[in-house]
Design an enzyme around this catalytic site. Structure first.
Site, PDB file in Angstrom:
ATOM      1  N   GLY A   1      85.770  38.054  59.811  1.00 67.40           N
ATOM      2  CA  GLY A   1      86.462  37.029  59.036  1.00 67.40           C
ATOM      3  C   GLY A   1      86.966  35.961  59.982  1.00 67.40           C
ATOM      4  O   GLY A   1      86.250  35.001  60.296  1.00 67.40           O
ATOM      5  N   SER A   2      88.197  36.149  60.478  1.00 63.92           N
ATOM      6  CA  SER A   2      88.726  35.185  61.458  1.00 63.92           C
ATOM      7  C   SER A   2      87.805  35.099  62.669  1.00 63.92           C
ATOM      8  O   SER A   2      87.543  34.024  63.197  1.00 63.92           O
ATOM      9  CB  SER A   2      90.120  35.635  61.924  1.00 63.92           C
ATOM     10  OG  SER A   2      90.994  35.714  60.821  1.00 63.92           O
TER      11      SER A   2
ATOM     12  N   GLU B   1      89.301  29.240  54.616  1.00 60.20           N
ATOM     13  CA  GLU B   1      88.954  28.177  55.578  1.00 60.20           C
ATOM     14  C   GLU B   1      89.786  28.281  56.858  1.00 60.20           C
ATOM     15  O   GLU B   1      90.159  27.277  57.468  1.00 60.20           O
ATOM     16  CB  GLU B   1      89.071  26.785  54.925  1.00 60.20           C
ATOM     17  CG  GLU B   1      88.183  26.692  53.700  1.00 60.20           C
ATOM     18  CD  GLU B   1      87.734  25.300  53.308  1.00 60.20           C
ATOM     19  OE1 GLU B   1      87.743  24.408  54.160  1.00 60.20           O
ATOM     20  OE2 GLU B   1      87.362  25.147  52.138  1.00 60.20           O
TER      21      GLU B   1
ATOM     22  N   PRO C   1      82.325  41.463  55.967  1.00 62.90           N
ATOM     23  CA  PRO C   1      83.359  42.505  55.946  1.00 62.90           C
ATOM     24  C   PRO C   1      83.955  42.755  57.345  1.00 62.90           C
ATOM     25  O   PRO C   1      85.148  42.998  57.471  1.00 62.90           O
ATOM     26  CB  PRO C   1      82.605  43.735  55.427  1.00 62.90           C
ATOM     27  CG  PRO C   1      81.497  43.164  54.594  1.00 62.90           C
ATOM     28  CD  PRO C   1      81.100  41.874  55.249  1.00 62.90           C
TER      29      PRO C   1
ATOM     30  N   PHE D   1      83.504  37.563  50.165  1.00 57.56           N
ATOM     31  CA  PHE D   1      84.510  36.530  49.854  1.00 57.56           C
ATOM     32  C   PHE D   1      83.871  35.150  49.692  1.00 57.56           C
ATOM     33  O   PHE D   1      84.490  34.141  50.054  1.00 57.56           O
ATOM     34  CB  PHE D   1      85.596  36.459  50.938  1.00 57.56           C
ATOM     35  CG  PHE D   1      86.402  37.708  51.143  1.00 57.56           C
ATOM     36  CD1 PHE D   1      86.451  38.701  50.171  1.00 57.56           C
ATOM     37  CD2 PHE D   1      87.139  37.895  52.311  1.00 57.56           C
ATOM     38  CE1 PHE D   1      87.212  39.848  50.358  1.00 57.56           C
ATOM     39  CE2 PHE D   1      87.901  39.035  52.514  1.00 57.56           C
ATOM     40  CZ  PHE D   1      87.936  40.014  51.537  1.00 57.56           C
ATOM     41  N   ILE D   2      82.659  35.099  49.181  1.00 63.69           N
ATOM     42  CA  ILE D   2      81.972  33.805  49.081  1.00 63.69           C
ATOM     43  C   ILE D   2      82.311  33.154  47.740  1.00 63.69           C
ATOM     44  O   ILE D   2      81.905  33.633  46.676  1.00 63.69           O
ATOM     45  CB  ILE D   2      80.436  33.959  49.247  1.00 63.69           C
ATOM     46  CG1 ILE D   2      80.126  34.768  50.522  1.00 63.69           C
ATOM     47  CG2 ILE D   2      79.763  32.592  49.259  1.00 63.69           C
ATOM     48  CD1 ILE D   2      80.757  34.231  51.797  1.00 63.69           C
TER      49      ILE D   2
ATOM     50  N   ARG E   1      89.240  21.486  56.021  1.00 59.17           N
ATOM     51  CA  ARG E   1      90.691  21.729  56.163  1.00 59.17           C
ATOM     52  C   ARG E   1      91.500  20.536  55.676  1.00 59.17           C
ATOM     53  O   ARG E   1      92.616  20.692  55.186  1.00 59.17           O
ATOM     54  CB  ARG E   1      91.016  22.060  57.625  1.00 59.17           C
ATOM     55  CG  ARG E   1      90.619  23.480  57.935  1.00 59.17           C
ATOM     56  CD  ARG E   1      90.644  23.852  59.384  1.00 59.17           C
ATOM     57  NE  ARG E   1      90.001  25.157  59.495  1.00 59.17           N
ATOM     58  CZ  ARG E   1      89.269  25.564  60.506  1.00 59.17           C
ATOM     59  NH1 ARG E   1      89.080  24.781  61.547  1.00 59.17           N
ATOM     60  NH2 ARG E   1      88.718  26.757  60.506  1.00 59.17           N
TER      61      ARG E   1
END
Ligand SMILES: Cc1cc2nc3c(=O)[nH]c(=O)nc-3n(C[C@H](O)[C@H](O)[C@H](O)COP(=O)(O)OP(=O)(O)OC[C@H]3O[C@@H](n4cnc5c(N)ncnc54)[C@H](O)[C@@H]3O)c2cc1C
Length: 387
Positions: free
Chosen positions: A131-132, A364, A128, A156-157, A244
């Site tokens: 993230g980035s 990603e 939470p 967010f998994i 990616r």
């Protein structure tokens, strides 16, 4: 002559295209109707040898190259993103990290089940408050008797709610963090202290769910550590670089499909006594999409080829992810426009694709993070890694 990923793969593409139309498209319709992934989705991929395709044959995989894997993602994404997620869970971020960094015992424990369809893995990096800026994660692992005790929360998994095991990145040395203070553990479902505490539905297919995972005094043995203590960030970032290229390939597949649908629609739809295909406004939308796709595909195929030749593709992979994920957004938008009202009708593929591709600019590594990585390389090396 169409662009080829590797010349020897052109026949494989034909086979993949036919397989997607024959086997995956009918399942995609079920997924769209029910908002769930039926067991047959995994069964079909297993039956045709796609589960764990990148894993070594010694572990039940097919030993496929990244190029072959990306080609499969490109073709399967023409049908439904769900199939690419199954591929990732069995051949992507976490499985390949285990294949590359795992002990013999870890490989024997986790990899065969991925290929035979009996197990599923997730990748646990995001939190939470991280993230980035993933290196600012709070999930901690501290030494316990014969192992480690994990406390913290991931969110967010992808597939975290159904995964049999998750690769979890944790802070083991708060002073060092990304520079040797983050470690990766493989945590099995059912381990006391590990629970799924929330499942989020997201924009796009209802069948794609992201989970919150909570660790409360979750004890894992030393054998759960992946690689050396402190290697976790490096392992995670290495996985994401290859991931990616997979994301870029999926964006290429959807774009290709949408352009094909636009050409078909414009060729049959008549307004004011003329086919849409004869209208310059429509032609230009399709031409712009085709030009962007050709350029993005060329870059991505070149980068995948360079990876296959053993080169470090770091920021070139970021360029592929950035260009392809932004491109598919524009192409989906034009596709809705070309289809008019049909383009926004629920149950019609263009509408689902339009919602479903939005996340590609976020997961990603966001577009902004890709730009940061590219710019960092430019300032450090004066050029993008391996172009
Ligand atoms: C569909 C989907 C699947 C996912 N699956 C997984 C998964 O399986 N495992 C996992 O670990 N994670 C997963 N994620 C999480 C994903 O990696 C993060 O959402 C992503 O890294 C962004 O983090 P955030 O959401 O916290 O946004 P934030 O980091 O809060 O960013 C918010 C916005 O600010 C921008 N921003 C942040 N920092 C900067 C900066 N320094 N300069 C400029 N702009 C900045 C970002 O680009 C973004 O636009 C998934 C996400 C999605 C959408």
């Amino acid at each position: 002559m169409p662009l080829a990923l590797l010349p020897e793969l052109s026949e494989v593409r034909d086979m993949l295209r036919k397989f997607t139309q024959r086997e995956l498209d009918p399942i995609s319709d079920i997924i769209d109707k029910t908002g769930d992934v039926p067991p047959i989705a995994r069964e079909v991929l297993h039956k045709h040898g796609f589960l764990g395709m990148r894993l070594d044959p010694a572990h039940g995989g097919s030993g496929a190259s990244l190029a072959q894997y990306c080609l499969a993602l490109e073709e399967f994404s023409r049908s439904n993103r769900v199939f690419t997620l199954i591929m990732d869970a069995t051949s992507g971020l976490t499985p390949m990290a285990i294949q590359q960094h795992g002990t013999a015992a870890q490989k024997a424990k986790y990899l065969p089940g991925l290929s035979d369809g009996t197990s599923y893995m997730a990748f646990g990096l995001t939190e939470p408050d991280a993230g980035s800026d993933s290196a600012s994660m709070r999930t901690r692992a501290v030494r316990g008797d014969g192992g480690w005790i994990i406390n913290g929360r991931k969110h967010f998994i992808n597939g975290g709610d159904i995964a049999d095991s998750v690769m979890v990145m944790t802070v083991t040395d708060p002073e060092k963090r990304a520079r040797g203070g983050i470690s990766a553990f493989i945590v099995d479902r059912g381990t006391p202290g590990f629970s799924v505490t929330r499942v989020d539905q997201t924009m796009g297919s209802e069948a794609v769910r992201l989970a919150e995972l909570t660790f409360e005094d979750c004890f894992v043995p030393d054998t759960a550590l992946l690689g050396e203590a402190g290697d976790g960030f490096k392992i995670a970032m290495g996985s994401l670089t290859k991931g990616r290229l997979g994301v870029a390939s999926s964006c290429i597949g959807v774009s290709d499909k949408l352009i094909e649908m636009c050409v078909e629609q414009a060729s049959v739809r008549t307004t004011f006594g003329q086919k849409l295909s004869e209208r310059q406004a429509i032609q230009w939308m399709i031409a712009d999409s085709a030009a962007e796709l050709t350029a993005a595909r060329a870059l991505t195929y070149q980068t995948i080829t360079q990876y296959e030749e053993g080169n470090d593709v770091g920021s070139a992979a970021s360029m592929c992810k950035l260009l392809c994920s932004e491109m598919v957004g524009r192409i989906a938008d034009r596709a809705v426009q070309v289809h008019g009202g049909m383009g926004i009708v629920r149950g019609f593929k263009v509408e689902r694709f339009y919602r479903d591709i939005r996340h590609y600019r976020i997961g990603e590594g966001t577009s902004e993070m890709q730009r940061m990585l590219i710019a960092r390389d430019m300032f450090k090396n004066g050029r993008v890694t391996h172009l």
